[in-house]
Scaffold this motif. Structure first.
Motif: not given
Length: 112
Positions: A53-77
Protein backbone atom coordinates in the motif's frame (compact mmCIF):
# COMPACT_ATOMS: atom_id res chain seq x y z
CA UNK A 1 27.57 -49.55 50.07
CA UNK A 2 25.36 -48.57 47.15
CA UNK A 3 22.48 -50.79 46.13
CA UNK A 4 21.59 -52.30 49.46
CA UNK A 5 18.05 -53.37 50.29
CA UNK A 6 15.34 -50.73 50.28
CA UNK A 7 17.78 -47.99 49.30
CA UNK A 8 18.63 -49.49 45.93
CA UNK A 9 19.07 -46.83 43.25
CA UNK A 10 16.63 -46.97 40.37
CA UNK A 11 17.51 -46.12 36.79
CA UNK A 12 16.00 -42.59 36.83
CA UNK A 13 17.78 -41.82 40.09
CA UNK A 14 21.15 -43.08 38.94
CA UNK A 15 20.99 -41.67 35.42
CA UNK A 16 19.56 -38.25 36.10
CA UNK A 17 16.27 -36.83 34.95
CA UNK A 18 14.17 -39.24 32.90
CA UNK A 19 12.53 -37.48 29.94
CA UNK A 20 9.32 -39.03 28.75
CA UNK A 21 8.61 -37.70 25.26
CA UNK A 22 5.82 -39.55 23.43
CA UNK A 23 6.79 -40.92 20.03
CA UNK A 24 4.04 -39.03 18.21
CA UNK A 25 2.19 -35.73 18.54
CA UNK A 26 -1.23 -35.64 20.13
CA UNK A 27 -4.13 -34.21 18.10
CA UNK A 28 -4.05 -31.11 20.29
CA UNK A 29 -0.35 -30.55 19.61
CA UNK A 30 -1.01 -30.97 15.88
CA UNK A 31 -3.81 -28.41 16.06
CA UNK A 32 -1.58 -25.89 17.84
CA UNK A 33 1.21 -26.49 15.31
CA UNK A 34 -1.21 -25.74 12.44
CA UNK A 35 -2.36 -22.57 14.24
CA UNK A 36 1.26 -21.42 14.67
CA UNK A 37 1.97 -21.97 10.97
CA UNK A 38 -1.18 -20.05 10.01
CA UNK A 39 -0.26 -17.21 12.38
CA UNK A 40 3.12 -16.81 10.69
CA UNK A 41 1.40 -16.83 7.28
CA UNK A 42 -0.99 -14.10 8.37
CA UNK A 43 1.84 -11.93 9.70
CA UNK A 44 3.71 -12.25 6.40
CA UNK A 45 0.53 -11.42 4.46
CA UNK A 46 -0.21 -8.40 6.65
CA UNK A 47 3.30 -7.03 6.29
CA UNK A 48 3.40 -7.53 2.53
CA UNK A 49 0.02 -5.84 1.97
CA UNK A 50 0.93 -2.93 4.27
CA UNK A 51 4.21 -2.40 2.43
CA UNK A 52 2.49 -2.74 -0.95
CA UNK A 53 0.00 0.00 0.00
CA UNK A 54 2.92 2.32 0.66
CA UNK A 55 4.62 1.26 -2.57
CA UNK A 56 7.45 -0.45 -0.76
CA UNK A 57 8.80 -3.98 -0.66
CA UNK A 58 11.07 -5.87 1.69
CA UNK A 59 13.52 -8.39 0.30
CA UNK A 60 13.22 -10.78 3.24
CA UNK A 61 9.41 -10.88 3.08
CA UNK A 62 9.41 -11.42 -0.68
CA UNK A 63 11.97 -14.19 -0.27
CA UNK A 64 9.83 -15.83 2.45
CA UNK A 65 6.76 -15.72 0.20
CA UNK A 66 8.59 -17.32 -2.73
CA UNK A 67 10.57 -19.98 -0.85
CA UNK A 68 8.35 -21.04 2.06
CA UNK A 69 5.12 -22.98 1.49
CA UNK A 70 1.95 -21.86 3.22
CA UNK A 71 0.34 -24.07 5.85
CA UNK A 72 -2.39 -25.32 3.51
CA UNK A 73 0.21 -26.19 0.83
CA UNK A 74 2.33 -28.30 3.18
CA UNK A 75 2.06 -32.06 3.40
CA UNK A 76 1.27 -33.45 6.85
CA UNK A 77 4.65 -35.16 6.77
CA UNK A 78 6.32 -31.73 6.56
CA UNK A 79 4.06 -30.12 9.16
CA UNK A 80 4.64 -32.64 11.93
CA UNK A 81 8.03 -34.21 11.15
CA UNK A 82 11.46 -32.97 10.19
CA UNK A 83 14.40 -34.37 8.31
CA UNK A 84 17.03 -36.11 10.42
CA UNK A 85 19.82 -38.02 8.72
CA UNK A 86 20.49 -40.07 11.86
CA UNK A 87 16.90 -41.37 12.15
CA UNK A 88 15.92 -44.74 10.72
CA UNK A 89 13.67 -43.41 7.96
CA UNK A 90 15.32 -39.94 7.84
CA UNK A 91 12.41 -38.35 9.70
CA UNK A 92 11.61 -37.62 13.31
CA UNK A 93 8.71 -35.94 15.07
CA UNK A 94 8.93 -32.17 15.18
CA UNK A 95 8.31 -32.25 18.92
CA UNK A 96 11.71 -33.94 19.39
CA UNK A 97 13.42 -30.72 18.22
CA UNK A 98 14.32 -28.34 21.08
CA UNK A 99 12.25 -25.16 20.94
CA UNK A 100 10.10 -26.62 18.14
CA UNK A 101 7.37 -24.06 18.79
CA UNK A 102 9.69 -21.16 17.95
CA UNK A 103 11.59 -22.23 14.83
CA UNK A 104 10.34 -22.72 11.31
CA UNK A 105 10.79 -26.21 9.86
CA UNK A 106 8.80 -25.71 6.67
CA UNK A 107 11.39 -26.74 4.09
CA UNK A 108 12.93 -30.22 4.11
CA UNK A 109 15.24 -31.88 1.58
CA UNK A 110 13.35 -33.11 -1.50
CA UNK A 111 12.49 -36.79 -1.49
CA UNK A 112 12.61 -37.30 2.27
Amino acid sequence: MFGLGAFRSTSPLSGGLLWKVPWRLSPFQKYRQRQRLRAVDSVVDTLSTALAKQGMAMKSIERWKTEMPREEEMLPRDKYTMFDRKAKRYRKGIHKLPKWTRVSQRVNPPGY
